[in-house]
Enzyme design. Structure first.
Site, PDB file in Angstrom:
ATOM      1  N   GLU A 116      -7.209  -7.791  11.882  1.00  0.00           N
ATOM      2  CA  GLU A 116      -8.493  -8.046  11.207  1.00  0.00           C
ATOM      3  C   GLU A 116      -8.401  -9.274  10.302  1.00  0.00           C
ATOM      4  O   GLU A 116      -7.315  -9.620   9.871  1.00  0.00           O
ATOM      5  CB  GLU A 116      -8.876  -6.819  10.373  1.00  0.00           C
ATOM      6  CG  GLU A 116      -9.105  -5.596  11.254  1.00  0.00           C
ATOM      7  CD  GLU A 116      -9.343  -4.335  10.434  1.00  0.00           C
ATOM      8  OE1 GLU A 116      -8.914  -4.298   9.257  1.00  0.00           O
ATOM      9  OE2 GLU A 116      -9.947  -3.415  10.964  1.00  0.00           O
TER      10      GLU A 116
ATOM     11  N   HIS B 178      -6.037 -15.297  18.625  1.00  0.00           N
ATOM     12  CA  HIS B 178      -5.929 -14.083  19.430  1.00  0.00           C
ATOM     13  C   HIS B 178      -5.632 -12.861  18.580  1.00  0.00           C
ATOM     14  O   HIS B 178      -6.211 -11.798  18.779  1.00  0.00           O
ATOM     15  CB  HIS B 178      -4.834 -14.255  20.486  1.00  0.00           C
ATOM     16  CG  HIS B 178      -4.738 -13.083  21.411  1.00  0.00           C
ATOM     17  ND1 HIS B 178      -4.023 -11.950  21.096  1.00  0.00           N
ATOM     18  CD2 HIS B 178      -5.298 -12.852  22.621  1.00  0.00           C
ATOM     19  CE1 HIS B 178      -4.145 -11.079  22.091  1.00  0.00           C
ATOM     20  NE2 HIS B 178      -4.919 -11.609  23.024  1.00  0.00           N
TER      21      HIS B 178
END
Lengths: 122, 122
Positions: free
Chosen positions: B47, B9
């Site tokens: 990221e 997530h």
């Protein structure tokens, strides 16, 4: 009487919460644990809350409640929120021993499980 | 070249994201999988994103990318958001086969793993 409380985050999607409830039922019937009673509770969004889940175990006669955090990472929920809820539960039920296992993501089986799951098609 | 992309997530807590990166490294070294390259990507917050993770695999020479959703329940992220990202990735890289495994919570080992973990003190 020994109870296990599987604690999940809680989702806005009812199906996800039902998935946790079904998992707690499957877990109750899985060999290899020592618990007389297995139930689930949710940190947020849905019910039973952790304090309601603990109360349910106490009403079933639990003298020791083991909480298993069904979480993948040692984020705020695992490190702060669940321990704070358990501290509150210990104050509310001083006659009951309330302990916690490591969270799911810390289980040593995870890399091997993922290696196996990576061979399956979703 | 076969690549595995573990998709989590993503958390606001850097340590949780580092936990996923370390898991991808451990997974790369775990016996039982067939992948030449294992990396991770995140659906939200941090990221690499899924499209960046896919691009990284393509640049490594991947002809087939297997995505493993590191999620516990079949919520919106698993049912809608990740499939939508993979659809986009397939359009961006039509020469690459991009498939998905079931999400972690659907693995048949989970109840047995929880039964074992319930005996451990956290």
């Amino acid at each position: 009487m020994d109870a296990l409380l599987l604690v999940a985050h809680g989702s806005r999607k009812p199906g996800s919460n039902d998935e946790i409830r079904a998992l707690a039922e499957r877990l109750a019937q899985t060999p290899g644990h020592r618990f007389d009673w297995v139930d689930c509770a949710f940190l947020e969004i849905t019910e039973p809350s952790i304090s309601e889940g603990v109360l349910g175990c106490v009403r079933k006669g639990a003298k020791h409640i083991t909480v298993l955090p069904y979480f993948l990472a040692a984020g705020r929920h695992v490190v702060e929120d669940i321990p704070a809820e358990l501290e509150k539960a210990r104050r509310d039920h001083p006659q009951v021993r309330i302990t916690s296992t490591p969270y799911l993501g810390a289980a040593r089986e995870i890399p091997g499980l993922l290696a196996r799951l990576s061979q399956e098609t979703g």
